[in-house]
Write a protein that holds these residues in place. Structure first.
Motif, PDB file in Angstrom:
ATOM      1  N   MET A 219       0.827  -1.195   0.000  1.00 17.31           N
ATOM      2  CA  MET A 219       0.000   0.000   0.000  1.00 17.31           C
ATOM      3  C   MET A 219       0.869   1.255   0.000  1.00 17.31           C
ATOM      4  O   MET A 219       0.481   2.277  -0.549  1.00 17.31           O
ATOM      5  CB  MET A 219      -0.912  -0.048   1.231  1.00 17.31           C
ATOM      6  N   LYS A 220       2.036   1.149   0.619  1.00 17.47           N
ATOM      7  CA  LYS A 220       2.943   2.289   0.668  1.00 17.47           C
ATOM      8  C   LYS A 220       3.420   2.655  -0.734  1.00 17.47           C
ATOM      9  O   LYS A 220       3.535   3.841  -1.064  1.00 17.47           O
ATOM     10  CB  LYS A 220       4.126   1.951   1.577  1.00 17.47           C
ATOM     11  N   ASP A 221       3.645   1.669  -1.573  1.00 15.08           N
ATOM     12  CA  ASP A 221       4.087   1.931  -2.946  1.00 15.08           C
ATOM     13  C   ASP A 221       3.011   2.665  -3.755  1.00 15.08           C
ATOM     14  O   ASP A 221       3.331   3.465  -4.639  1.00 15.08           O
ATOM     15  CB  ASP A 221       4.445   0.627  -3.645  1.00 15.08           C
ATOM     16  N   PHE A 222       1.758   2.398  -3.454  1.00 17.31           N
ATOM     17  CA  PHE A 222       0.657   3.084  -4.129  1.00 17.31           C
ATOM     18  C   PHE A 222       0.722   4.587  -3.869  1.00 17.31           C
ATOM     19  O   PHE A 222       0.607   5.403  -4.788  1.00 17.31           O
ATOM     20  CB  PHE A 222      -0.688   2.506  -3.660  1.00 17.31           C
ATOM     21  N   PHE A 223       0.922   4.975  -2.612  1.00 11.50           N
ATOM     22  CA  PHE A 223       0.983   6.392  -2.273  1.00 11.50           C
ATOM     23  C   PHE A 223       2.262   7.034  -2.792  1.00 11.50           C
ATOM     24  O   PHE A 223       2.263   8.201  -3.186  1.00 11.50           O
ATOM     25  CB  PHE A 223       0.843   6.587  -0.764  1.00 11.50           C
ATOM     26  N   TYR A 224       3.366   6.290  -2.823  1.00 15.09           N
ATOM     27  CA  TYR A 224       4.582   6.816  -3.425  1.00 15.09           C
ATOM     28  C   TYR A 224       4.396   7.005  -4.932  1.00 15.09           C
ATOM     29  O   TYR A 224       4.964   7.924  -5.521  1.00 15.09           O
ATOM     30  CB  TYR A 224       5.772   5.899  -3.152  1.00 15.09           C
ATOM     31  N   GLY A 225       3.598   6.147  -5.547  1.00 15.67           N
ATOM     32  CA  GLY A 225       3.290   6.305  -6.972  1.00 15.67           C
ATOM     33  C   GLY A 225       2.478   7.559  -7.237  1.00 15.67           C
ATOM     34  O   GLY A 225       2.726   8.273  -8.211  1.00 15.67           O
ATOM     35  N   ILE A 226       1.515   7.846  -6.367  1.00 18.35           N
ATOM     36  CA  ILE A 226       0.722   9.074  -6.498  1.00 18.35           C
ATOM     37  C   ILE A 226       1.619  10.291  -6.310  1.00 18.35           C
ATOM     38  O   ILE A 226       1.525  11.275  -7.045  1.00 18.35           O
ATOM     39  CB  ILE A 226      -0.444   9.073  -5.486  1.00 18.35           C
ATOM     40  N   GLU A 227       2.512  10.221  -5.317  1.00 26.31           N
ATOM     41  CA  GLU A 227       3.448  11.325  -5.088  1.00 26.31           C
ATOM     42  C   GLU A 227       4.330  11.548  -6.312  1.00 26.31           C
ATOM     43  O   GLU A 227       4.529  12.693  -6.741  1.00 26.31           O
ATOM     44  CB  GLU A 227       4.326  11.031  -3.876  1.00 26.31           C
ATOM     45  N   ASP A 228       4.837  10.480  -6.877  1.00 29.37           N
ATOM     46  CA  ASP A 228       5.703  10.583  -8.047  1.00 29.37           C
ATOM     47  C   ASP A 228       4.950  11.188  -9.232  1.00 29.37           C
ATOM     48  O   ASP A 228       5.492  12.009  -9.967  1.00 29.37           O
ATOM     49  CB  ASP A 228       6.256   9.206  -8.404  1.00 29.37           C
ATOM     50  N   LEU A 229       3.700  10.779  -9.423  1.00 29.16           N
ATOM     51  CA  LEU A 229       2.891  11.307 -10.516  1.00 29.16           C
ATOM     52  C   LEU A 229       2.740  12.819 -10.393  1.00 29.16           C
ATOM     53  O   LEU A 229       2.956  13.553 -11.355  1.00 29.16           O
ATOM     54  CB  LEU A 229       1.511  10.635 -10.539  1.00 29.16           C
ATOM     55  N   PHE A 230       2.375  13.289  -9.204  1.00 31.44           N
ATOM     56  CA  PHE A 230       2.127  14.716  -9.043  1.00 31.44           C
ATOM     57  C   PHE A 230       3.416  15.523  -9.020  1.00 31.44           C
ATOM     58  O   PHE A 230       3.520  16.545  -9.693  1.00 31.44           O
ATOM     59  CB  PHE A 230       1.318  14.970  -7.763  1.00 31.44           C
ATOM     60  N   VAL A 231       4.400  15.107  -8.253  1.00 28.75           N
ATOM     61  CA  VAL A 231       5.612  15.902  -8.081  1.00 28.75           C
ATOM     62  C   VAL A 231       6.452  15.924  -9.347  1.00 28.75           C
ATOM     63  O   VAL A 231       6.916  16.986  -9.774  1.00 28.75           O
ATOM     64  CB  VAL A 231       6.432  15.372  -6.882  1.00 28.75           C
ATOM     65  N   ASN A 232       6.644  14.794  -9.970  1.00 28.28           N
ATOM     66  CA  ASN A 232       7.562  14.728 -11.113  1.00 28.28           C
ATOM     67  C   ASN A 232       6.890  14.942 -12.463  1.00 28.28           C
ATOM     68  O   ASN A 232       7.578  15.232 -13.442  1.00 28.28           O
ATOM     69  CB  ASN A 232       8.299  13.389 -11.123  1.00 28.28           C
ATOM     70  N   THR A 233       5.572  14.788 -12.541  1.00 27.60           N
ATOM     71  CA  THR A 233       4.908  14.885 -13.838  1.00 27.60           C
ATOM     72  C   THR A 233       3.965  16.074 -13.922  1.00 27.60           C
ATOM     73  O   THR A 233       4.132  16.951 -14.771  1.00 27.60           O
ATOM     74  CB  THR A 233       4.130  13.591 -14.139  1.00 27.60           C
ATOM     75  N   LEU A 234       2.966  16.103 -13.059  1.00 23.31           N
ATOM     76  CA  LEU A 234       1.917  17.111 -13.184  1.00 23.31           C
ATOM     77  C   LEU A 234       2.354  18.497 -12.733  1.00 23.31           C
ATOM     78  O   LEU A 234       1.831  19.500 -13.228  1.00 23.31           O
ATOM     79  CB  LEU A 234       0.680  16.665 -12.412  1.00 23.31           C
ATOM     80  N   PHE A 235       3.277  18.585 -11.774  1.00 21.10           N
ATOM     81  CA  PHE A 235       3.737  19.889 -11.300  1.00 21.10           C
ATOM     82  C   PHE A 235       5.006  20.356 -11.998  1.00 21.10           C
ATOM     83  O   PHE A 235       5.556  21.402 -11.654  1.00 21.10           O
ATOM     84  CB  PHE A 235       3.961  19.865  -9.790  1.00 21.10           C
ATOM     85  N   ALA A 236       5.491  19.622 -12.981  1.00 21.93           N
ATOM     86  CA  ALA A 236       6.709  19.996 -13.698  1.00 21.93           C
ATOM     87  C   ALA A 236       6.585  21.356 -14.396  1.00 21.93           C
ATOM     88  O   ALA A 236       7.532  22.154 -14.348  1.00 21.93           O
ATOM     89  CB  ALA A 236       7.098  18.913 -14.684  1.00 21.93           C
ATOM     90  N   PRO A 237       5.448  21.683 -15.028  1.00 18.83           N
ATOM     91  CA  PRO A 237       5.344  23.024 -15.638  1.00 18.83           C
ATOM     92  C   PRO A 237       5.444  24.149 -14.610  1.00 18.83           C
ATOM     93  O   PRO A 237       6.002  25.205 -14.903  1.00 18.83           O
ATOM     94  CB  PRO A 237       3.973  23.018 -16.307  1.00 18.83           C
ATOM     95  N   PHE A 238       4.916  23.928 -13.410  1.00 17.89           N
ATOM     96  CA  PHE A 238       5.007  24.960 -12.379  1.00 17.89           C
ATOM     97  C   PHE A 238       6.441  25.140 -11.906  1.00 17.89           C
ATOM     98  O   PHE A 238       6.870  26.258 -11.605  1.00 17.89           O
ATOM     99  CB  PHE A 238       4.094  24.627 -11.201  1.00 17.89           C
TER     100      PHE A 238
END
Length: 75
Positions: A1-20
C-alpha cells in the motif's frame, strides 16, 4: 500500500507539477517573461468576460428570458 501512495506522489511531483517548477525557475531568470504568462491569462479571462456579456445582452434583447416572479421556484 505504501508503494501506491509513493506512486501518487511521483505522478504529481515529477509529472503534473513539472510546468510549475519550470515557471518558478523562469521567474528567477526573467521576471518580464514570467509575468507575461499572467498577462496572457488575464487577457483570456477578459475576452471570455466580454463574450459572455455580449451573449447575455443578445438574449436580453430578444426577450428570451422569463423574468416573471414565478420564473424560479426559490423566488
Amino acid at each position: 500500500m505504501k508503494d501506491f501512495f509513493y506512486g501518487i506522489e511521483d505522478l504529481f511531483v515529477n509529472t503534473l507539477f513539472a510546468p510549475f517548477d519550470a515557471l518558478r525557475s523562469l521567474e528567477l531568470e526573467n521576471w518580464t517573461l514570467a509575468n507575461s504568462f499572467s498577462w496572457i491569462f488575464m487577457l483570456i479571462g477578459f475576452v471570455a468576460f466580454v463574450y459572455w456579456m455580449m451573449e447575455l445582452a443578445k438574449y436580453n434583447k430578444n426577450n428570451e428570458e422569463d423574468k416573471s416572479v414565478t420564473a424560479h421556484s426559490y423566488l
